[in-house]
Design a protein around this motif. Sequence first.
Motif, PDB file in Angstrom:
ATOM      1  N   LEU B 179       0.623  -1.144  -0.230  1.00 11.36           N
ATOM      2  CA  LEU B 179       0.276   0.059   0.457  1.00 11.36           C
ATOM      3  C   LEU B 179       0.849   1.391   0.199  1.00 11.36           C
ATOM      4  O   LEU B 179       0.206   2.188  -1.113  1.00 11.36           O
ATOM      5  CB  LEU B 179      -0.958   0.026   0.876  1.00 11.36           C
ATOM      6  N   VAL B 180       1.673   1.163   1.156  1.00 15.46           N
ATOM      7  CA  VAL B 180       2.791   2.183   0.833  1.00 15.46           C
ATOM      8  C   VAL B 180       3.340   3.087  -0.204  1.00 15.46           C
ATOM      9  O   VAL B 180       2.689   4.088  -0.451  1.00 15.46           O
ATOM     10  CB  VAL B 180       3.503   3.068   1.920  1.00 15.46           C
ATOM     11  N   PRO B 181       3.927   2.204  -1.040  1.00 14.89           N
ATOM     12  CA  PRO B 181       3.740   3.261  -2.564  1.00 14.89           C
ATOM     13  C   PRO B 181       3.196   3.875  -3.440  1.00 14.89           C
ATOM     14  O   PRO B 181       3.564   4.807  -3.720  1.00 14.89           O
ATOM     15  CB  PRO B 181       4.908   1.800  -3.381  1.00 14.89           C
ATOM     16  N   ALA B 182       1.857   2.738  -3.311  1.00 17.45           N
ATOM     17  CA  ALA B 182       1.187   3.750  -3.716  1.00 17.45           C
ATOM     18  C   ALA B 182       0.408   5.165  -3.260  1.00 17.45           C
ATOM     19  O   ALA B 182       0.230   5.699  -4.058  1.00 17.45           O
ATOM     20  CB  ALA B 182      -0.064   2.616  -3.999  1.00 17.45           C
ATOM     21  N   LEU B 183       0.605   4.715  -1.955  1.00 16.54           N
ATOM     22  CA  LEU B 183       0.310   6.319  -0.931  1.00 16.54           C
ATOM     23  C   LEU B 183       1.114   7.410  -1.772  1.00 16.54           C
ATOM     24  O   LEU B 183       0.536   8.588  -1.342  1.00 16.54           O
ATOM     25  CB  LEU B 183       0.404   6.354   0.381  1.00 16.54           C
ATOM     26  N   LYS B 184       2.129   7.348  -1.772  1.00 11.96           N
ATOM     27  CA  LYS B 184       2.875   8.134  -1.844  1.00 11.96           C
ATOM     28  C   LYS B 184       3.033   8.910  -3.048  1.00 11.96           C
ATOM     29  O   LYS B 184       3.309   9.860  -3.058  1.00 11.96           O
ATOM     30  CB  LYS B 184       4.798   7.576  -2.338  1.00 11.96           C
TER      31      LYS B 184
END
Lengths: 101, 238
Positions: B179-184
Amino acid sequence: MNSAIVWMIIGMGIVTYLPRLLPFVLLGGVELPSFWQGVLKNVPYAVLGALIIPDVFFIQDDLSFGVIGFVAAVITAWLGANVMIVVLAAVAALSLYSLFV
Amino acid sequence: METTWAAGKMAPFRQGVQAGAAIAIGYMPIALAFGLLAKTTGLTFAETVLMSIVVFAGASQYISLSLLAAGTGVFEIVLTTFVLNIRHFLMSASLNEKAEPDALWKKALYAFGITDETFSVAAMKEGTINASYMFGLIAMAYGSWVVNSGIGYAAGSGLPESLQESMSIALYAMFIGLLVPALKKQRKIVWLAGLSALFNSIGTFALHLSKGWSIVLATLLSAIIVQWLTKEGGNGGE
């Protein structure tokens, strides 16, 4: 094998498979309205949010387990590590923590 | 994560296998513990492995054991399983949007392997997904699940307790890593994940919904609200 258990397993298998299968059958060649296509494209990110929170904080009775693992995973992911490294880092952080508890 | 892996000209099946490695590791402690718990609940080895082969859904398999131990009837256990796994409907519907036009029987085959984890990995993959990729991904997840269920039962123990505890974070860490790479990249994704996390917390703590309903409702509500709010902007997609 106990036949009641086997029937239970078969029943569980059917009701688990149907929701997995039906969208591919029903929506196979269907062009959904663009609004709903958008909603379905949003689903993965929303699912991930709900899969992570709040459950991640309750993996053990000791709340700090979840918190430390969560923070370790978020930091490594934020730094751009690939998923396997994120997993290993979070497990390592908790192994380290459990040495001190 | 797949940006580096997918960049190469790797065959889809191998790509799926690689992407499934994190799931295989994450399933290990859960499946081992399931096998052990099934044994203490009184299932035979064959019943335990059969359940993992036929059902392949961690949470509902666990719940079926505690319901069995509590003397709950078969019908109610099946119904509980159904409610818990309705969320896969949403996941399959979403994957269907990015699935290449494979033959229906291939889709029907990989549909069997859609879990929270295989879905998340496949859905975060860049580009489309095809049957070969899904087969590779699912082979890893399913193999780990079935084999480790059996090992947990046969060995009569899970991992050493401290390792078991540490590894209970594994699948959540995988979700976070996805999820985190997409959030960024996109603020919209922060809203999607944040709102559904909030709704799921409300559903769990305030409304005391079952896990199945809470995740489905939180996901749908968040996906619809964000779509509705952003549709004016035009680019609803990536």
